[in-house]
Design a protein around this motif. Structure first.
Motif, PDB file in Angstrom:
ATOM      1  N   THR A 122      42.135 -69.036  24.636  1.00 32.25           N
ATOM      2  CA  THR A 122      40.872 -69.146  23.882  1.00 32.25           C
ATOM      3  C   THR A 122      40.419 -67.769  23.385  1.00 32.25           C
ATOM      4  OG1 THR A 122      40.222 -71.236  24.861  1.00 32.25           O
ATOM      5  CG2 THR A 122      38.428 -69.809  24.128  1.00 32.25           C
ATOM      6  N   LEU A 123      40.596 -66.745  24.207  1.00 36.14           N
ATOM      7  CA  LEU A 123      40.258 -65.386  23.748  1.00 36.14           C
ATOM      8  C   LEU A 123      41.164 -64.974  22.593  1.00 36.14           C
ATOM      9  CD1 LEU A 123      39.636 -63.535  27.134  1.00 36.14           C
ATOM     10  CD2 LEU A 123      37.933 -64.428  25.524  1.00 36.14           C
ATOM     11  N   GLY A 172      30.335 -60.475  44.593  1.00 29.51           N
ATOM     12  CA  GLY A 172      29.658 -61.541  45.341  1.00 29.51           C
ATOM     13  C   GLY A 172      29.732 -62.939  44.744  1.00 29.51           C
ATOM     14  N   ALA A 173      30.397 -63.124  43.591  1.00 35.02           N
ATOM     15  CA  ALA A 173      30.503 -64.483  43.039  1.00 35.02           C
ATOM     16  C   ALA A 173      31.271 -65.363  44.029  1.00 35.02           C
ATOM     17  CB  ALA A 173      31.215 -64.461  41.686  1.00 35.02           C
ATOM     18  N   ALA A 174      30.799 -66.601  44.226  1.00 38.90           N
ATOM     19  CA  ALA A 174      31.357 -67.484  45.260  1.00 38.90           C
ATOM     20  C   ALA A 174      32.452 -68.394  44.731  1.00 38.90           C
ATOM     21  CB  ALA A 174      30.244 -68.325  45.875  1.00 38.90           C
ATOM     22  N   ALA A 175      32.573 -68.467  43.408  1.00 40.96           N
ATOM     23  CA  ALA A 175      33.599 -69.308  42.767  1.00 40.96           C
ATOM     24  C   ALA A 175      33.818 -68.719  41.382  1.00 40.96           C
ATOM     25  CB  ALA A 175      33.124 -70.749  42.655  1.00 40.96           C
ATOM     26  N   VAL A 176      34.934 -69.066  40.760  1.00 40.75           N
ATOM     27  CA  VAL A 176      35.152 -68.605  39.380  1.00 40.75           C
ATOM     28  C   VAL A 176      35.606 -69.772  38.514  1.00 40.75           C
ATOM     29  CG1 VAL A 176      35.685 -66.179  39.879  1.00 40.75           C
ATOM     30  CG2 VAL A 176      37.520 -67.884  39.910  1.00 40.75           C
ATOM     31  N   GLN A 177      35.271 -69.669  37.234  1.00 40.22           N
ATOM     32  CA  GLN A 177      35.701 -70.690  36.286  1.00 40.22           C
ATOM     33  C   GLN A 177      36.339 -69.991  35.091  1.00 40.22           C
ATOM     34  OE1 GLN A 177      33.093 -73.937  35.613  1.00 40.22           O
ATOM     35  NE2 GLN A 177      33.999 -74.508  33.657  1.00 40.22           N
ATOM     36  N   ILE A 178      37.521 -70.468  34.681  1.00 39.66           N
ATOM     37  CA  ILE A 178      38.046 -69.958  33.409  1.00 39.66           C
ATOM     38  C   ILE A 178      37.895 -71.032  32.342  1.00 39.66           C
ATOM     39  CG2 ILE A 178      39.558 -68.156  34.378  1.00 39.66           C
ATOM     40  CD1 ILE A 178      41.952 -69.838  33.669  1.00 39.66           C
ATOM     41  N   PHE A 179      37.372 -70.578  31.206  1.00 38.44           N
ATOM     42  CA  PHE A 179      37.096 -71.464  30.074  1.00 38.44           C
ATOM     43  C   PHE A 179      38.237 -71.367  29.079  1.00 38.44           C
ATOM     44  CE2 PHE A 179      32.812 -70.774  31.694  1.00 38.44           C
ATOM     45  CZ  PHE A 179      32.264 -72.044  31.603  1.00 38.44           C
ATOM     46  N   ASP A 180      39.076 -72.410  29.031  1.00 36.49           N
ATOM     47  CA  ASP A 180      40.071 -72.461  27.957  1.00 36.49           C
ATOM     48  C   ASP A 180      39.590 -73.511  26.958  1.00 36.49           C
ATOM     49  OD1 ASP A 180      42.163 -71.525  26.562  1.00 36.49           O
ATOM     50  OD2 ASP A 180      43.711 -71.974  28.052  1.00 36.49           O
ATOM     51  N   SER A 181      38.427 -73.227  26.410  1.00 39.28           N
ATOM     52  CA  SER A 181      37.687 -74.232  25.638  1.00 39.28           C
ATOM     53  C   SER A 181      38.503 -74.870  24.523  1.00 39.28           C
ATOM     54  CB  SER A 181      36.432 -73.596  25.056  1.00 39.28           C
ATOM     55  OG  SER A 181      35.683 -73.039  26.103  1.00 39.28           O
ATOM     56  N   TRP A 182      39.323 -74.074  23.837  1.00 40.70           N
ATOM     57  CA  TRP A 182      39.972 -74.618  22.625  1.00 40.70           C
ATOM     58  C   TRP A 182      41.455 -74.946  22.805  1.00 40.70           C
ATOM     59  CZ3 TRP A 182      35.485 -75.665  21.715  1.00 40.70           C
ATOM     60  CH2 TRP A 182      34.465 -74.755  21.526  1.00 40.70           C
ATOM     61  N   GLY A 219      39.081 -81.588  25.235  1.00 39.20           N
ATOM     62  CA  GLY A 219      40.168 -82.284  24.538  1.00 39.20           C
ATOM     63  C   GLY A 219      41.506 -82.066  25.225  1.00 39.20           C
ATOM     64  N   THR A 220      41.493 -81.931  26.548  1.00 35.15           N
ATOM     65  CA  THR A 220      42.707 -81.556  27.278  1.00 35.15           C
ATOM     66  C   THR A 220      43.331 -82.718  28.065  1.00 35.15           C
ATOM     67  OG1 THR A 220      41.299 -80.839  29.079  1.00 35.15           O
ATOM     68  CG2 THR A 220      42.058 -79.122  27.582  1.00 35.15           C
ATOM     69  N   GLY A 221      42.962 -83.963  27.720  1.00 40.15           N
ATOM     70  CA  GLY A 221      43.488 -85.110  28.463  1.00 40.15           C
ATOM     71  C   GLY A 221      44.996 -85.045  28.669  1.00 40.15           C
ATOM     72  N   ASP A 233      41.980 -74.880  41.607  1.00 41.03           N
ATOM     73  CA  ASP A 233      41.592 -75.804  42.671  1.00 41.03           C
ATOM     74  C   ASP A 233      40.837 -76.991  42.095  1.00 41.03           C
ATOM     75  OD1 ASP A 233      42.337 -73.983  44.945  1.00 41.03           O
ATOM     76  OD2 ASP A 233      40.900 -72.718  43.877  1.00 41.03           O
ATOM     77  N   VAL A 234      40.162 -76.750  40.969  1.00 42.56           N
ATOM     78  CA  VAL A 234      39.322 -77.763  40.320  1.00 42.56           C
ATOM     79  C   VAL A 234      39.660 -77.754  38.835  1.00 42.56           C
ATOM     80  CG1 VAL A 234      36.945 -78.518  39.861  1.00 42.56           C
ATOM     81  CG2 VAL A 234      37.439 -77.161  41.917  1.00 42.56           C
ATOM     82  N   VAL A 235      39.835 -78.937  38.245  1.00 43.88           N
ATOM     83  CA  VAL A 235      40.073 -78.991  36.810  1.00 43.88           C
ATOM     84  C   VAL A 235      38.856 -79.643  36.150  1.00 43.88           C
ATOM     85  CG1 VAL A 235      41.595 -79.834  34.981  1.00 43.88           C
ATOM     86  CG2 VAL A 235      42.576 -79.067  37.152  1.00 43.88           C
ATOM     87  N   GLY A 236      38.277 -78.932  35.184  1.00 44.64           N
ATOM     88  CA  GLY A 236      37.116 -79.449  34.447  1.00 44.64           C
ATOM     89  C   GLY A 236      37.585 -80.305  33.284  1.00 44.64           C
ATOM     90  N   VAL A 237      36.915 -81.443  33.063  1.00 44.50           N
ATOM     91  CA  VAL A 237      37.345 -82.332  31.975  1.00 44.50           C
ATOM     92  C   VAL A 237      36.160 -82.727  31.101  1.00 44.50           C
ATOM     93  CG1 VAL A 237      39.388 -83.329  33.039  1.00 44.50           C
ATOM     94  CG2 VAL A 237      37.184 -84.331  33.556  1.00 44.50           C
TER      95      VAL A 237
END
Ligand code: CP3
Length: 329
Positions: A122-123, A172-182, A219-221, A233-237
């Motif tokens: 995405t970057l 100190g962040a307790a979790a991280v998320q990477i955004f592969d929006s596109w 749109g990553t179905g 560990d977690v996949v966002g949909v």
């Protein structure tokens, strides 16, 4: 709920006239903006106020983030020579305000803080297109016509993203998320050929830090299985696929999502029924984080978001009680 702040009058008042990048560079302001939706909605986690473009801007890529449009890059990435413009990113010296904001937040929040970064694809798409795109034609052309240069670019971006996330966790962040929006613009085959390795480098590079890693795109179905392979560990949909179907495609992972943000614009009884459908789809899944399938639309009524959070909490509690009744203490 990404960009929940945009729907809030207190956010618009805090932001006033400066650019979003200026706001991110001011730790007291960035911390205040992060806290606003948490105070108002009582959500279970906070997401750092920043932007996926911050590490690129901090390492010297000239850009604007235009309201209503998105990031615009002055001189887009087109050839081998442009690799030299991408310096190495040192979070402590190039963007010290990010860790500073995280530290303020960790001392003030009573819920976990999620740090984040953009994913390499995405970057790269913003760098190459010079701004938002529908077809990603320039990105796909460079990817196919010069796979070596493409791989070098994605690898450099992976290093940048990893450095940024590691420093957020150290602060100190307790979790991280990477955004592969596109990334949903790619076929599964292209994802595996051109993208998986770089995202894998980022996600596995965080493994030793012991924080949950969330990997999201829209749109990553068709890509979900490969995105899970990349190591999250977690996949966002998003909302295009039912959450239980998504869960089947990411064995062993938790899922995050997936209310359509446009649902939040409907009258409350419809919103409530759609929220209940997501919860019903997710019933019995080993791991589900309720969220929208993408960012909050700016025209959303904050009152509706507050009701959604209350409803999800209520239903979650009811479920937990039923489970303890069934299984005993
Ligand atoms: O909820 C939060 O505010 C958390 C912080 C956050 C922002 N951007 C702040 C922001 C997060 C997690 C992002 C991620 C981001 N930024 C993504 C990935 C997430 C996604 O939506 O898929 C992307 C693609 C960007 C790039 C970007 N920045 C876009 C496309 C826009 C939208 C332009 C617009 O106004 O519609 C931005 C601007 C932006 N980033 C805003 C916010 C709150 C809104 C504009 C502003 O306040 O100036």
């Amino acid at each position: 709920m990404r960009q929940a702040g945009r729907s809030l009058p207190e956010y618009r008042a805090s932001r006033s006239s400066g650019s979003i990048l200026q706001a991110v560079r001011d730790p007291a302001l960035a911390a205040e903006i992060t806290l606003q939706p948490v105070r108002r909605y009582g959500v279970d986690a906070a997401i750092l106020f920043s932007d996926i473009m911050v590490p690129l801007a901090a390492s010297g890529i000239e850009m604007d983030i235009v309201a209503g449009k998105g990031p615009i890059i002055q001189t887009p990435f087109r050839s081998e020579r442009d690799l030299a413009r991408l310096g190495t990113f040192h979070p402590e010296t190039d963007a010290p305000y990010v860790a500073e904001t995280v530290k303020i937040l960790v001392s003030e929040l009573s819920v976990p803080l999620i740090g984040f970064a953009g994913a390499p694809f995405t970057l790269a798409s913003y760098l190459i297109e010079g701004g938002p795109s529908r077809s990603f034609a320039l990105t796909k052309t460079l990817m196919r016509s010069d796979p070596k240069l493409w791989a070098s670019l994605l690898d450099r971006l992976a290093d940048m993203v990893l450095a940024s996330l590691r420093s957020q966790v150290e602060a100190g962040a307790a979790a991280v998320q990477i955004f592969d929006s596109w990334v949903g613009t790619l076929s599964l085959r292209d994802y595996k050929t051109y993208v998986l390795a770089a995202s894998h480098k980022v996600l596995t590079g965080l493994q030793d830090m012991g924080v949950p890693r969330i990997h999201f795109g829209i749109g990553t179905g068709e890509l979900l299985g490969a995105m899970a392979e990349a190591g999250a560990d977690v996949v966002g949909v998003d909302w295009r696929i039912p959450i239980d179907e998504a869960r089947l495609r990411v064995p062993g992972r938790a899922v995050q999502g997936n209310l359509d943000p446009a649902v939040c614009l409907a009258p409350w009884p419809i919103v409530a029924s759609e929220v209940r459908k997501v919860l019903a789809d997710a019933k019995g899944l080993a791991g589900h984080i309720f969220n929208l399938g993408h960012g909050v639309l700016p025209e959303t009524d904050p009152g509706i978001l507050a009701e959604i959070v209350a409803l999800v909490h209520e239903e979650g509690r009811a479920d937990a009680e039923q489970d303890s009744f069934r299984t005993g203490p």
